[in-house]
Scaffold this active site. Structure first.
Site, PDB file in Angstrom:
ATOM      1  N   TYR A 125      42.305  35.520  48.483  1.00  0.00           N
ATOM      2  CA  TYR A 125      42.213  34.125  47.676  1.00  0.00           C
ATOM      3  C   TYR A 125      43.615  33.373  48.188  1.00  0.00           C
ATOM      4  O   TYR A 125      44.619  34.037  48.072  1.00  0.00           O
ATOM      5  CB  TYR A 125      42.145  34.279  46.161  1.00  0.00           C
ATOM      6  CG  TYR A 125      42.036  32.735  45.450  1.00  0.00           C
ATOM      7  CD1 TYR A 125      41.054  32.248  45.640  1.00  0.00           C
ATOM      8  CD2 TYR A 125      43.031  32.418  44.808  1.00  0.00           C
ATOM      9  CE1 TYR A 125      40.947  30.726  45.249  1.00  0.00           C
ATOM     10  CE2 TYR A 125      43.115  31.043  44.089  1.00  0.00           C
ATOM     11  CZ  TYR A 125      41.851  30.130  44.336  1.00  0.00           C
ATOM     12  OH  TYR A 125      41.997  28.988  43.710  1.00  0.00           O
TER      13      TYR A 125
ATOM     14  N   VAL B 147      34.731  31.826  38.218  1.00  0.00           N
ATOM     15  CA  VAL B 147      34.820  32.411  36.795  1.00  0.00           C
ATOM     16  C   VAL B 147      34.279  34.001  37.068  1.00  0.00           C
ATOM     17  O   VAL B 147      33.094  34.077  37.303  1.00  0.00           O
ATOM     18  CB  VAL B 147      33.915  31.796  35.708  1.00  0.00           C
ATOM     19  CG1 VAL B 147      34.221  32.506  34.417  1.00  0.00           C
ATOM     20  CG2 VAL B 147      34.228  30.422  35.729  1.00  0.00           C
TER      21      VAL B 147
ATOM     22  N   TYR C  48      49.942  32.742  41.488  1.00  0.00           N
ATOM     23  CA  TYR C  48      49.112  33.567  42.553  1.00  0.00           C
ATOM     24  C   TYR C  48      49.446  33.972  43.849  1.00  0.00           C
ATOM     25  O   TYR C  48      50.015  34.897  44.040  1.00  0.00           O
ATOM     26  CB  TYR C  48      47.635  32.797  42.604  1.00  0.00           C
ATOM     27  CG  TYR C  48      46.493  33.840  42.956  1.00  0.00           C
ATOM     28  CD1 TYR C  48      45.641  34.243  42.264  1.00  0.00           C
ATOM     29  CD2 TYR C  48      46.539  34.186  44.283  1.00  0.00           C
ATOM     30  CE1 TYR C  48      44.936  35.473  42.438  1.00  0.00           C
ATOM     31  CE2 TYR C  48      45.544  35.253  44.730  1.00  0.00           C
ATOM     32  CZ  TYR C  48      44.394  35.752  43.982  1.00  0.00           C
ATOM     33  OH  TYR C  48      43.737  36.376  43.989  1.00  0.00           O
TER      34      TYR C  48
ATOM     35  N   LEU D 127      36.939  45.454  44.876  1.00  0.00           N
ATOM     36  CA  LEU D 127      37.521  45.998  43.770  1.00  0.00           C
ATOM     37  C   LEU D 127      38.368  45.098  43.016  1.00  0.00           C
ATOM     38  O   LEU D 127      39.314  44.454  43.813  1.00  0.00           O
ATOM     39  CB  LEU D 127      38.286  47.317  43.806  1.00  0.00           C
ATOM     40  CG  LEU D 127      37.577  48.496  44.191  1.00  0.00           C
ATOM     41  CD1 LEU D 127      38.313  49.842  44.357  1.00  0.00           C
ATOM     42  CD2 LEU D 127      36.212  48.942  43.307  1.00  0.00           C
ATOM     43  N   ALA D 128      38.435  45.059  41.535  1.00  0.00           N
ATOM     44  CA  ALA D 128      39.627  44.251  40.917  1.00  0.00           C
ATOM     45  C   ALA D 128      39.908  44.872  39.691  1.00  0.00           C
ATOM     46  O   ALA D 128      39.084  45.067  39.049  1.00  0.00           O
ATOM     47  CB  ALA D 128      39.108  42.571  40.731  1.00  0.00           C
TER      48      ALA D 128
HETATM   49  P1  NAI Z   1      35.079  41.492  38.984  1.00  0.00           P
HETATM   50  O1  NAI Z   1      35.965  41.767  37.823  1.00  0.00           O
HETATM   51  O2  NAI Z   1      34.045  40.540  38.817  1.00  0.00           O
HETATM   52  O3  NAI Z   1      34.644  42.800  39.585  1.00  0.00           O
HETATM   53  C1  NAI Z   1      35.427  43.871  39.990  1.00  0.00           C
HETATM   54  C2  NAI Z   1      34.538  45.193  40.312  1.00  0.00           C
HETATM   55  O4  NAI Z   1      35.608  46.352  40.360  1.00  0.00           O
HETATM   56  C3  NAI Z   1      33.543  45.477  39.113  1.00  0.00           C
HETATM   57  O5  NAI Z   1      32.580  46.039  39.637  1.00  0.00           O
HETATM   58  C4  NAI Z   1      34.373  46.813  38.511  1.00  0.00           C
HETATM   59  O6  NAI Z   1      33.385  47.668  37.891  1.00  0.00           O
HETATM   60  C5  NAI Z   1      34.859  47.451  39.628  1.00  0.00           C
HETATM   61  N1  NAI Z   1      36.124  48.349  39.381  1.00  0.00           N
HETATM   62  C6  NAI Z   1      37.276  47.890  38.932  1.00  0.00           C
HETATM   63  N2  NAI Z   1      38.099  48.971  38.855  1.00  0.00           N
HETATM   64  C7  NAI Z   1      37.376  49.972  39.173  1.00  0.00           C
HETATM   65  C8  NAI Z   1      37.620  51.213  39.667  1.00  0.00           C
HETATM   66  N3  NAI Z   1      38.837  51.998  39.290  1.00  0.00           N
HETATM   67  N4  NAI Z   1      36.740  52.130  40.487  1.00  0.00           N
HETATM   68  C9  NAI Z   1      35.667  51.547  40.761  1.00  0.00           C
HETATM   69  N5  NAI Z   1      35.268  50.220  40.524  1.00  0.00           N
HETATM   70  C10 NAI Z   1      36.171  49.549  39.740  1.00  0.00           C
HETATM   71  O7  NAI Z   1      36.252  40.699  39.936  1.00  0.00           O
HETATM   72  P2  NAI Z   1      35.859  39.574  41.177  1.00  0.00           P
HETATM   73  O8  NAI Z   1      36.727  38.233  40.900  1.00  0.00           O
HETATM   74  O9  NAI Z   1      34.598  39.542  41.676  1.00  0.00           O
HETATM   75  O10 NAI Z   1      37.007  40.348  42.428  1.00  0.00           O
HETATM   76  C11 NAI Z   1      36.594  40.902  43.364  1.00  0.00           C
HETATM   77  C12 NAI Z   1      37.532  40.493  44.624  1.00  0.00           C
HETATM   78  O11 NAI Z   1      37.296  39.300  44.944  1.00  0.00           O
HETATM   79  C13 NAI Z   1      39.074  40.881  44.116  1.00  0.00           C
HETATM   80  O12 NAI Z   1      39.502  41.210  45.379  1.00  0.00           O
HETATM   81  C14 NAI Z   1      39.441  39.246  43.780  1.00  0.00           C
HETATM   82  O13 NAI Z   1      40.890  39.317  44.004  1.00  0.00           O
HETATM   83  C15 NAI Z   1      38.580  38.672  45.164  1.00  0.00           C
HETATM   84  N6  NAI Z   1      38.293  37.126  44.762  1.00  0.00           N
HETATM   85  C16 NAI Z   1      38.154  36.593  43.534  1.00  0.00           C
HETATM   86  C17 NAI Z   1      38.017  35.349  43.277  1.00  0.00           C
HETATM   87  C18 NAI Z   1      37.608  34.811  41.982  1.00  0.00           C
HETATM   88  O14 NAI Z   1      38.020  33.554  41.829  1.00  0.00           O
HETATM   89  N7  NAI Z   1      37.029  35.266  41.154  1.00  0.00           N
HETATM   90  C19 NAI Z   1      38.488  34.228  44.534  1.00  0.00           C
HETATM   91  C20 NAI Z   1      38.642  34.989  45.822  1.00  0.00           C
HETATM   92  C21 NAI Z   1      38.695  36.273  45.853  1.00  0.00           C
END
Ligand code: NAI
Length: 402
Positions: A224, A273, A234, A138-139
């Protein structure tokens, strides 16, 4: 209707159903090309519609042959507005999975709430029996606490001294100085409450309490670390405190899981991204530079390559390769000292005049639009398209919708 990208800042308010389906199909192809992964067969993904969560769901399904339940918080189309990208991607995923006989069910709603946990647990009991893997991806910028009702907001701020750096508007390529005032204690507390490990713990406790975790089940959440240039905003900032909490939660959850022979891990992933990362100051500039350097070296990976490597080599490949804090690392190629030395050497020279030549800002921009289904060569964006797309499992079971 004809659907075009409409954006302000890091938010795109439209999404293209055909393009989003194409994005899912391409990720499936990448997983198939990587070969079979001897992994889990029943998987729950929290945050399953975009970014790392979607890539995890695709890897589990098409790499391991898993039936999946995915939870996300997306918006359907009302006929005038498009749905969100995550809605279209979930629909496309389910169609592709079901077409090859893989079970796929989705829940759309607030994963932080008790109600959505209840619905998800019921779905697992009815369709999967138990789960072998729970991915927590989740994010979110906010969380309503299910016990207290408090609305908590996450902020992206430094802790301690104010932070000054440069950032880019990736649409225009204009690089500007940015100064961010430090967070106060209350902002730190709320960010940890949104993006830390408490909700992950609630999920695992609820699954355990209802006997829905299979023997030796695994759970994983994503973290991260990143380079020195982004540490103040960060890893040493508010979000870093939340990640510290998430990582500590992995250790305590592993203890809870001992009785079923299970484990909880955190995987430290690469900067990419995604909708979440494009909202963080400074990070898009760093990612643009990182992309140019890693693409030139042939070591660039997207979300799907990261999750394939995580599953095939680390989680189910017999080589967890834990670091000194017990974390799985698939950010090794990003943090390769030679890559980071190049980042540090080029970073001071990046400004509005040099950004196109010194960084892969064009690649960043293109990838940002692809998050919403725009910019795929083989999609006809001039074609009339119906914005109303059903997610099969929600269409047949409306009670599981939002
Ligand atoms: P994203 O924004 O692409 O995906 C977030 C997901 O969470 C989506 O499926 C969204 O529908 C869901 N979501 C958000 N709020 C919600 C809620 N209240 N209830 C149900 N679902 C909900 O994010 P991303 O970047 O894939 O991040 C996912 C994880 O990966 C996070 O913990 C982030 O910190 C970690 N991460 C991301 C990196 C990056 O560069 N994007 C690098 C390393 C870790």
């Amino acid at each position: 209707m004809l659907i075009e990208p409409r954006f302000r800042g890091f938010i795109c308010t439209t999404a293209h159903p055909t393009g989003c389906a194409e994005s899912v199909r391409r990720q499936i192809e990448t997983v198939r090309a990587a070969g079979r992964i001897p992994g889990p067969k029943r998987v729950l993904v929290l945050g399953a519609s975009t970014g790392y969560g979607l890539a995890s769901r695709i890897t589990a399904a098409f790499g391991c042959g898993a039936a999946t339940v995915g939870v996300s918080f997306e918006r359907a189309s009302d006929g005038n507005r498009t749905a969100t990208a995550g809605w279209y991607q979930t629909a496309a995923f389910e169609q592709e999975a079901r077409a090859v006989g893989l079970g796929a069910w989705s829940v759309n709603g607030d994963a932080f709430s008790d109600e959505i946990k209840r619905q998800t647990l019921d779905l697992i009991r009815d369709h999967l029996g138990k789960v072998d893997l729970v991915v927590y991806s989740l994010a979110s910028p906010r969380r309503t606490h299910p016990r207290t009702g408090e609305v908590l907001n996450s902020v992206l701020k430094p802790i301690g001294p104010p932070y000054a750096s440069k950032t880019v508007d990736f649409h225009t390529g204009v690089v500007t100085d940015v100064a961010i005032e430090p967070a106060n204690d209350e902002e730190i507390r709320q960010t940890v409450a949104v993006m830390g490990g408490e909700d992950w713990g609630f999920w695992i406790d609820a699954l355990l309490a209802e006997g829905l975790l299979a023997p030796a089940a695994t759970t994983i959440a994503y973290s991260y670390i990143g380079p020195a240039v982004t540490h103040p905003v960060y890893r040493e900032g508010t979000i870093g405190r939340a990640k510290d909490d998430l990582e500590a939660t992995a250790l305590s959850l592993s203890k809870h899981l001992e009785r079923i022979g299970g484990h909880a891990y955190v995987s430290v992933n690469k900067a990419l991204v995604t909708q979440a990362s494009s909202a963080i100051p400074v990070v898009p500039l760093y990612v643009s530079l990182l992309y140019r350097i890693m693409k030139a070296r042939g070591t660039h990976e997207g979300c799907i390559e990261q999750t394939v490597r995580l599953f095939s080599e680390r989680l189910y490949g017999g080589s967890l390769g834990l670091d000194e804090k017990g974390r799985i690392r698939v950010d090794d190629l990003e943090l390769d000292p030679a890559v980071q030395a190049e980042v540090a050497a080029v970073w001071p020279s990046v400004d509005t005049d040099t950004i196109e030549s010194l960084t892969d800002i064009a690649g960043y921009r293109a990838e940002f639009f692809r998050l919403f289904g725009f910019g795929f060569d083989d999609v006809d964006y001039g074609a009339d398209v119906d914005p109303e797309v059903d997610i099969p499992s929600l269409a047949t079971d409306p009670g599981a919708g939002d």
